[in-house]
Design an enzyme around this catalytic site. Structure first.
Site, PDB file in Angstrom:
ATOM      1  N   LYS A  87       0.860  -1.460   0.020  1.00 45.11           N
ATOM      2  CA  LYS A  87       0.097  -0.039  -0.129  1.00 45.11           C
ATOM      3  C   LYS A  87       1.004   1.367  -0.197  1.00 45.11           C
ATOM      4  CE  LYS A  87      -3.788  -2.348  -0.401  1.00 45.11           C
ATOM      5  NZ  LYS A  87      -4.816  -2.223   0.658  1.00 45.11           N
ATOM      6  N   SER A 329      -2.498 -12.377   4.591  1.00 44.11           N
ATOM      7  CA  SER A 329      -2.873 -12.081   3.108  1.00 44.11           C
ATOM      8  C   SER A 329      -1.679 -12.683   2.383  1.00 44.11           C
ATOM      9  CB  SER A 329      -3.009 -10.781   2.818  1.00 44.11           C
ATOM     10  OG  SER A 329      -1.819  -9.845   3.259  1.00 44.11           O
TER      11      SER A 329
END
Length: 391
Positions: A87, A329
């Site tokens: 991110k 994840s």
């Protein structure tokens, strides 16, 4: 709210970003297909003017013990970014685009809804650029993420867990309108996926220049990595298989059911196929517009579903057997990649993404079986010599 979007129909987009991308990348395709290295980012160096210049150019690492025999499985390790997640790319893209267009004014507060990693990355960007930062986050996400954001100078506003991801998005919109703050809109902002098209995709092509790459496997949070990098990989290597992965108990894309949206593209309601899952950062309770762009472009060739349990188990295996310290994840992405590799022809090469570090999950089920105190085996080691024992 607009009617639900159904797969196979067309949602009107403000611009044709993928077509623009195709035209921009096309001149480089002969070199890419010919195996010559292609670099979209600045050359690597040792001294930087600020921390944001270190974003991207993350390494690709082969895994050995978790890969099935006769296949090569690789991971692009996004936890090498400055605040340890993919991110960081999104945060840089959105802030720089907003600065260049005048949408973000000097001293203006940046606000966003996030499960944590985007908030951490935006807090880092805002600290470096001098913007106040407010992050809206459902109370169900890990406590350490809140603390990291606050350590970076951000304010963290929590929303009820029962309202899920769509609830925190609506709260961020409310705050933006009420206070005149800049809303990052990671789920809809085209700068997200276009940055991945300009960096993540070309980095992969550069790393695999002159080498075989048969499958690229990725999950989705906002969908920016999938839609942006996936588009470039498809353009440069038409034979590559792009595999999208999602939780088996939150298989929104696999359901074939469209997403009800507000006129601005944000979710109007929770998707009917969503149920809570432990893969933080993956699959919110709606289909983001950045994901929808890739689906409509036909970027994915197939979908692989994974469970929370196998995602946690794979993350633990990567740490213990490969030395790769990635979150749930990352475990989910690798579990999907291994499934693809097991079904692929012998000699196949598979690449997946490891989005973040396991340190973001200390208070989650990933670390539930790991104690802070010495276990029996450690006590035996301690007592094997006479000195410096705890009593």
């Amino acid at each position: 709210a607009t009617p639900p979007h159904r797969r196979g129909s067309k949602h009107t987009m403000p611009t044709s970003a993928l077509a623009t991308l195709a035209r921009a990348v096309a001149p480089a395709l002969p070199a890419l297909r010919g195996g010559r290295a292609f670099r979209a980012a600045v050359p690597a160096r040792a001294i930087y003017d600020n921390v944001t210049q270190t974003i991207g150019r993350t390494p690709v690492v082969r895994v050995h013990r978790v890969a099935p025999p006769g296949r090569e499985v690789y991971a692009k390790c996004e936890f090498f970014n400055p605040v340890s997640s993919v991110k960081d790319r999104l945060a840089l893209a959105i802030v720089e685009h907003a600065e260049s267009t005048g949408a973000l004014k000097p001293g203006q507060t940046v606000v966003e809804a996030t499960s944590g990693n985007t908030g951490i990355s935006l807090a880092m960007m805002c600290a470096q650029r001098g913007y106040p930062c407010v992050i809206v986050m459902a109370e169900s996400f890990s406590i350490e993420r809140r603390k990291v954001m606050r350590a970076l100078g951000a304010k963290v506003v929590l929303t009820p867990a029962a309202e899920r991801g769509s609830g925190m998005v609506k709260k961020a919109i409310e705050l933006s309108k009420e206070h005149g703050w800049f809303l990052a809109r990671q789920f809809e902002n085209e700068a997200n996926r276009l940055f991945h098209a300009n960096t993540t995709g070309p980095e992969i092509l550069s790393d695999f220049a002159g080498r075989r790459l048969d499958y690229w496997v990725t999950g989705y949070g906002t969908g920016g990595t999938f839609s942006g990098a996936g588009a470039v990989l498809k353009l440069a290597r038409p034979g590559i298989q792009v595999v999208l992965s999602e939780p088996e108990n939150a298989a929104l894309v696999s359901s074939g059911v469209g997403q009800e949206r507000m006129p601005d593209g944000s979710p109007a309601a929770t998707h009917e196929a969503f149920t809570p899952h432990p893969i933080q950062g993956w699959t919110p309770d709606f289909i983001p517009m950045n994901l929808q762009a890739g689906l409509e472009a036909g970027t994915n060739d197939r979908i692989v579903k994974v469970s929370g349990e196998e995602s946690i188990a794979m993350s633990q295996r990567l740490a213990r057997e490969e030395g790769l310290f990635t979150g749930i994840s990352g475990g989910a992405s690798m579990a999907a990649a291994v499934k693809v590799a097991e079904e692929a022809p012998e000699g196949s090469v598979v690449l997946t993404m490891l989005p973040d570090t396991a340190e973001r999950y200390l208070s989650t089920p990933l670390f539930a079986g790991i104690d802070a105190d010495m276990d029996d085996e450690e006590m035996v080691v301690s007592k094997s010599t006479p000195g410096f024992q705890l009593h």
